[in-house]
Scaffold this motif. Structure first.
Motif, short mmCIF file in Angstrom:
data_model
loop_
_atom_site.label_atom_id
_atom_site.label_comp_id
_atom_site.label_asym_id
_atom_site.label_seq_id
_atom_site.Cartn_x
_atom_site.Cartn_y
_atom_site.Cartn_z
N SER A 89 0.83 -1.20 0.00
CA SER A 89 0.00 0.00 0.00
C SER A 89 0.87 1.26 0.00
O SER A 89 0.55 2.25 -0.65
N GLY A 92 -3.66 -7.29 -6.31
CA GLY A 92 -3.49 -7.41 -4.87
C GLY A 92 -2.82 -8.72 -4.50
O GLY A 92 -2.21 -9.40 -5.33
N ARG A 110 -4.19 -4.88 3.06
CA ARG A 110 -5.09 -4.47 2.00
C ARG A 110 -4.42 -3.37 1.18
O ARG A 110 -3.95 -2.39 1.72
N LEU A 111 -4.43 -3.57 -0.12
CA LEU A 111 -3.74 -2.65 -1.01
C LEU A 111 -4.49 -1.34 -1.16
O LEU A 111 -3.89 -0.26 -1.19
N ALA A 170 -7.84 -8.83 -5.49
CA ALA A 170 -7.92 -7.78 -4.46
C ALA A 170 -9.11 -8.03 -3.55
O ALA A 170 -10.18 -8.45 -4.00
N CYS A 218 -11.51 -11.28 -7.43
CA CYS A 218 -11.62 -10.35 -6.31
C CYS A 218 -12.72 -10.80 -5.35
O CYS A 218 -13.60 -11.58 -5.71
#
Length: 317
Positions: free
Chosen positions: A63, A85, A94-95, A119, A141
């Motif tokens: 991040s 991600g 969490r990106l 992600a 995702c």
């Protein structure tokens, strides 16, 4: 030593437009390293042309790194951004965050296409995504149940193109939500096994402006084809694959799509050659027909080809 010196002289002799094309071919990491070569290359690496389409998906980003790119590299020239991600790698960090997405929207007001892979998007409100987006792609995702439910004024009012690949949580309700709030022109659903006939039935009246539809590994039957043919009159491209329950009756429903130009079907042994030929004759603009899993024999294939005299026909057994 002569070869490197000669290469350096040749590179120095190249005009800026040629060097920009060379730099555009480099992966992002190598492009950033090239900025250290000299002042000229640093200036070129910062050129707006090189930052219009940024693919970060090959890189494992934190991040913090993504924040730095948003603050110092990405700007108003950015049109397309691809990010991956660490969901499948078991990463806990969490990106993306609402704050980062807000910064991205502010720094890159012309961002129109966002492609996210692997992600975890469950903590993100749908309305936190940049309102400038016209295309959103989600691959492998995780999304929350309440997605696509933001206020109409804030939740991607310009979205026209949606691609959802192997997002197991994507359901009939998600499809209804997004079709109710956005005037989609293209829609691809692949590996979304929660999308069924009921979801297509509910969403179809709201997808009347759709021009391209791809359904792969969705749990649909002839009923879905009925509502596609009834409501999606502007379709020009249609692909339906891995839907083993389709029959000739469903295929006949597609005859209402008079503007259809490309049709791609698989598990074609479920259909009769006569039904396929009849559909081709009913579609005046059909120019490309692809049939996978078709093993009808030469005579039947000839009849299908004859029903498409000015188009392209391909098949695989």
């Amino acid at each position: 030593m002569a070869a490197p010196k000669m290469a350096a002289k040749m590179a120095a002799a190249l005009p800026d437009p040629v060097l920009l094309r060379v730099l555009a071919l480099l992966p992002l990491r190598d492009r950033l390293r090239a900025a250290r070569v000299c002042r000229r290359w640093r200036r070129l690496v910062q050129d707006r042309v090189l930052w219009a389409d940024v693919d970060l998906s090959p890189h494992k980003l934190s991040s913090k790194t993504l924040w730095q790119l948003v603050r110092h590299r990405l700007g108003d020239s950015l049109r397309t951004l691809r990010v991956r991600g660490a969901l499948l790698a078991g990463g806990r960090q969490r990106l993306l965050s609402p704050a980062l997405l807000a910064a991205l929207a502010q720094r890159c007001p012309r961002l129109s296409r966002l492609c996210l892979a692997e992600a975890d998007l469950r903590p993100l409100p749908y309305e936190s995504f940049p309102a400038s987006l016209t295309a959103l792609e989600l691959s492998r995702c995780e999304i929350p149940a309440a997605w696509f439910c933001g206020s109409a004024a804030r939740a991607l009012p310009r979205l026209q193109h949606l691609v959802v690949r192997k997002v197991p949580a994507f359901s009939n309700q998600h499809l209804l939500n997004v079709s109710s709030r956005c005037r989609l022109k293209t829609l691809t659903l692949s590996g979304t096994y929660r999308v069924t006939d009921a979801g297509i039935q509910s969403a179809a009246p709201r997808l009347e402006e759709l021009e391209r539809l791809v359904l792969r590994h969705c749990v649909v039957t002839d009923s879905a084809l009925h509502f596609i043919g009834r409501h999606m009159k502007r379709l020009r491209f249609l692909e339906i694959s891995s839907a083993e329950s389709l029959t000739n009756a469903g295929l006949a429903c597609l005859a209402a799509l008079e503007g259809l130009e490309t049709l791609h079907l698989d598990h074609c042994n479920k259909f009769s050659p006569e039904a396929i030929a009849a559909l081709c004759r009913a579609l005046p603009r059909l120019r490309n027909l692809k049939l996978d899993g078709a093993d009808f024999g030469d005579e039947a294939m000839g009849k299908i080809q004859a029903s498409l005299p000015s188009g392209s026909f391909s098949h695989t057994p």
